[in-house]
Design a protein around this motif. Structure first.
Motif, short mmCIF file in Angstrom:
data_model
loop_
_atom_site.label_atom_id
_atom_site.label_comp_id
_atom_site.label_asym_id
_atom_site.label_seq_id
_atom_site.Cartn_x
_atom_site.Cartn_y
_atom_site.Cartn_z
N THR A 1 -5.02 16.82 -8.03
CA THR A 1 -4.52 15.65 -8.68
C THR A 1 -4.96 14.74 -9.94
O THR A 1 -4.78 14.09 -10.33
CB THR A 1 -5.36 14.80 -7.74
N ASP B 1 -4.60 1.90 -10.81
CA ASP B 1 -5.89 2.57 -10.50
C ASP B 1 -5.66 3.25 -9.69
O ASP B 1 -6.00 2.25 -8.69
CB ASP B 1 -6.62 1.77 -11.30
N ALA B 2 -6.04 4.66 -9.20
CA ALA B 2 -5.98 5.05 -8.29
C ALA B 2 -6.75 5.83 -7.34
O ALA B 2 -7.49 6.24 -7.66
CB ALA B 2 -4.09 6.57 -8.01
N THR B 3 -7.26 5.82 -5.98
CA THR B 3 -7.39 6.01 -5.16
C THR B 3 -7.17 7.60 -4.70
O THR B 3 -5.89 8.09 -4.83
CB THR B 3 -8.76 5.50 -3.68
N VAL B 4 -8.32 8.46 -4.48
CA VAL B 4 -7.45 10.51 -4.30
C VAL B 4 -8.71 10.42 -2.74
O VAL B 4 -9.18 10.11 -2.84
CB VAL B 4 -8.65 11.13 -5.50
N VAL B 5 -7.49 11.02 -1.76
CA VAL B 5 -8.44 11.22 -0.45
C VAL B 5 -7.84 13.05 -0.64
O VAL B 5 -6.80 13.52 -1.15
CB VAL B 5 -7.16 10.63 0.54
N VAL C 1 -4.04 11.40 -11.52
CA VAL C 1 -4.95 10.53 -11.91
C VAL C 1 -4.50 10.42 -13.45
O VAL C 1 -3.85 9.26 -13.91
CB VAL C 1 -6.14 10.41 -11.32
N ALA D 1 -1.11 -1.20 -4.45
CA ALA D 1 -2.13 -0.09 -3.97
C ALA D 1 -1.66 1.02 -3.80
O ALA D 1 -1.38 1.57 -2.83
CB ALA D 1 -3.25 -1.21 -2.87
N THR E 1 -2.62 5.89 -3.71
CA THR E 1 -3.48 6.39 -3.20
C THR E 1 -2.81 7.42 -3.35
O THR E 1 -1.48 7.57 -2.53
CB THR E 1 -4.40 5.59 -1.68
N LYS F 1 0.37 -0.75 -0.20
CA LYS F 1 0.05 0.38 -0.21
C LYS F 1 0.57 1.33 0.35
O LYS F 1 1.41 1.66 0.94
CB LYS F 1 -0.95 -0.46 0.90
#
Length: 140
Positions: free
Chosen positions: A67, A80-84, A71, A32, A34, A2
């Motif tokens: 972002t 394929d990233a998660t965005v916070v 992305v 993974a 983020t 991660k």
């Protein structure tokens, strides 16, 4: 693994991404990814004047400006990233997110400016290193 990527839209974010693109172990399918971006809070009087809805819209717009290109870059590399997106003191929020999210690695760009103690690393990087229990990779 991660991996948390701290991005701010600066040239140092671009250098970090260029570094990662040359290291396949960072962009492997088993990772993974983020993204986190942190916006400085509006002054309380300004937030009260414009209202919470407008302020939250502002934060979302600013985060998207930062972002969206990252992305897009990551998608070109099959990630394929998660965005916070968060609001607060960048160094402390990034460190807290890395710890609470149980990330294996935090990657961020670093630059020096400001006071003597921040000549080698930026103040955000200095705060992250002081507060983060997760391994940090600084790209300069």
């Amino acid at each position: 693994m991660k991996i948390l990527l701290a991005v701010d839209g600066s040239a140092y974010t671009k250098k970090m991404l260029a570094y990662l693109a040359t290291h396949d172990e960072m962009f492997g399918a088993n990772n993974a990814v983020t993204l986190i971006t942190v916006q400085a809070p509006l002054p309380p009087r300004a937030r009260a004047a414009v209202g919470a809805e407008v302020a939250n819209g502002y934060y979302a717009d600013e985060a998207a400006k930062i972002t969206a290109p990252v992305v897009k870059f990551l998608k070109r590399h099959g990630i394929d990233a998660t965005v916070v997106q968060k609001v607060g003191s960048a160094g402390e929020v990034i460190a807290k997110t890395a710890d609470s999210g149980k990330f294996d690695l935090l990657v961020m760009g670093s630059h020096g400016h400001g006071a003597l103690g921040n000549l080698v690393m930026g103040s955000v990087a200095t705060k992250v290193l002081a507060h983060c229990g997760v391994p940090v990779l600084l790209v300069r």
